[in-house]
Write a protein that holds these residues in place. Structure first.
Motif, mmCIF file in Angstrom:
data_model
loop_
_atom_site.group_PDB
_atom_site.id
_atom_site.type_symbol
_atom_site.label_atom_id
_atom_site.label_comp_id
_atom_site.label_asym_id
_atom_site.label_seq_id
_atom_site.Cartn_x
_atom_site.Cartn_y
_atom_site.Cartn_z
ATOM 1 N N SER A 198 -2.663 -2.319 -1.533
ATOM 2 C CA SER A 198 -2.331 -1.487 -2.697
ATOM 3 C C SER A 198 -2.534 0.003 -2.443
ATOM 4 C CB SER A 198 -3.164 -1.907 -3.914
ATOM 5 O OG SER A 198 -4.540 -1.705 -3.651
ATOM 6 N N ASP A 232 4.747 13.048 0.900
ATOM 7 C CA ASP A 232 4.440 12.453 -0.407
ATOM 8 C C ASP A 232 3.309 13.251 -1.045
ATOM 9 O OD1 ASP A 232 4.975 10.295 -2.317
ATOM 10 O OD2 ASP A 232 2.920 9.705 -1.896
ATOM 11 N N SER A 264 -1.462 1.450 0.441
ATOM 12 C CA SER A 264 -0.563 1.836 1.529
ATOM 13 C C SER A 264 0.288 3.061 1.181
ATOM 14 C CB SER A 264 0.344 0.670 1.932
ATOM 15 O OG SER A 264 1.204 0.316 0.872
ATOM 16 N N HIS A 265 0.385 3.383 -0.104
ATOM 17 C CA HIS A 265 1.159 4.570 -0.521
ATOM 18 C C HIS A 265 0.403 5.874 -0.277
ATOM 19 C CE1 HIS A 265 -1.521 4.003 -3.932
ATOM 20 N NE2 HIS A 265 -1.218 5.220 -4.325
ATOM 21 N N CYS A 266 -0.867 5.772 0.031
ATOM 22 C CA CYS A 266 -1.705 6.959 0.177
ATOM 23 C C CYS A 266 -1.454 7.687 1.494
ATOM 24 C CB CYS A 266 -3.177 6.564 0.125
ATOM 25 S SG CYS A 266 -3.685 5.802 -1.427
ATOM 26 N N GLN A 317 0.925 9.434 2.779
ATOM 27 C CA GLN A 317 2.212 9.323 3.469
ATOM 28 C C GLN A 317 2.762 10.730 3.697
ATOM 29 O OE1 GLN A 317 3.899 6.662 4.565
ATOM 30 N NE2 GLN A 317 2.778 4.976 3.615
ATOM 31 N N HIS A 361 0.625 11.882 -2.864
ATOM 32 C CA HIS A 361 -0.661 11.196 -2.992
ATOM 33 C C HIS A 361 -1.506 11.477 -1.755
ATOM 34 C CE1 HIS A 361 1.723 8.971 -5.961
ATOM 35 N NE2 HIS A 361 0.570 8.897 -6.599
ATOM 36 N N TRP A 396 1.864 2.355 6.626
ATOM 37 C CA TRP A 396 0.638 3.009 6.217
ATOM 38 C C TRP A 396 0.773 4.510 6.407
ATOM 39 C CZ3 TRP A 396 -3.118 0.485 3.696
ATOM 40 C CH2 TRP A 396 -3.104 -0.913 3.747
ATOM 41 N N GLY A 397 0.040 5.256 5.599
ATOM 42 C CA GLY A 397 0.004 6.702 5.718
ATOM 43 C C GLY A 397 -0.877 7.133 6.879
#
Length: 119
Positions: free
Chosen positions: A46, A55, A48-50, A52, A57, A27-28
């Motif tokens: 969905s 990154d 979990s890419h936030c 980070q 996002h 998780w970010g």
């Protein structure tokens, strides 16, 4: 009997694999995820890419129905993704949380991105 045994083994293997994926999710930033999606954000893998580290996002935005629909129609299915995540986080079904004109759903995007309507 052997065929069913193989099926059971295959299903157990898939289940264990799915558990390992959920355990290994990275998780970010917790504070940013809580601020954007709320306390129960981990109910929606969905996102979990936030937020980070290293990154892009890293901007929280709120999508209205028009923006969800426009992104989906343009081949960027984040409208449905944000709606599904919002329902998972809230613990609500599609009937309990309809895709209405006044519903704003959180999503993360790149700073300056044009995919969201409300920053």
């Amino acid at each position: 009997a052997m065929r069913y045994q193989g099926l059971v083994v295959a299903l157990l293997t898939l289940h264990v694999h799915a558990l390992n994926i959920s355990r290994s999710l990275r998780w970010g930033n917790d504070a940013a995820l809580r601020a954007c999606f709320g306390e129960n954000y981990k109910k929606a893998s969905s996102i979990s890419h936030c937020f980070q580290e290293h990154d892009t996002h890293n901007t929280c935005c709120m999508m209205d129905k028009e923006t969800r629909d426009a992104n989906d129609a343009a081949g960027n299915p984040i409208g449905q993704a944000s709606l599904k995540a919002a329902r998972q986080i809230a613990g609500k079904s599609a009937e309990d949380m309809p895709d209405s004109d006044d519903l704003l759903t959180p999503w993360c995007t790149c700073f300056g991105s044009q995919v969201c309507s409300h920053y």
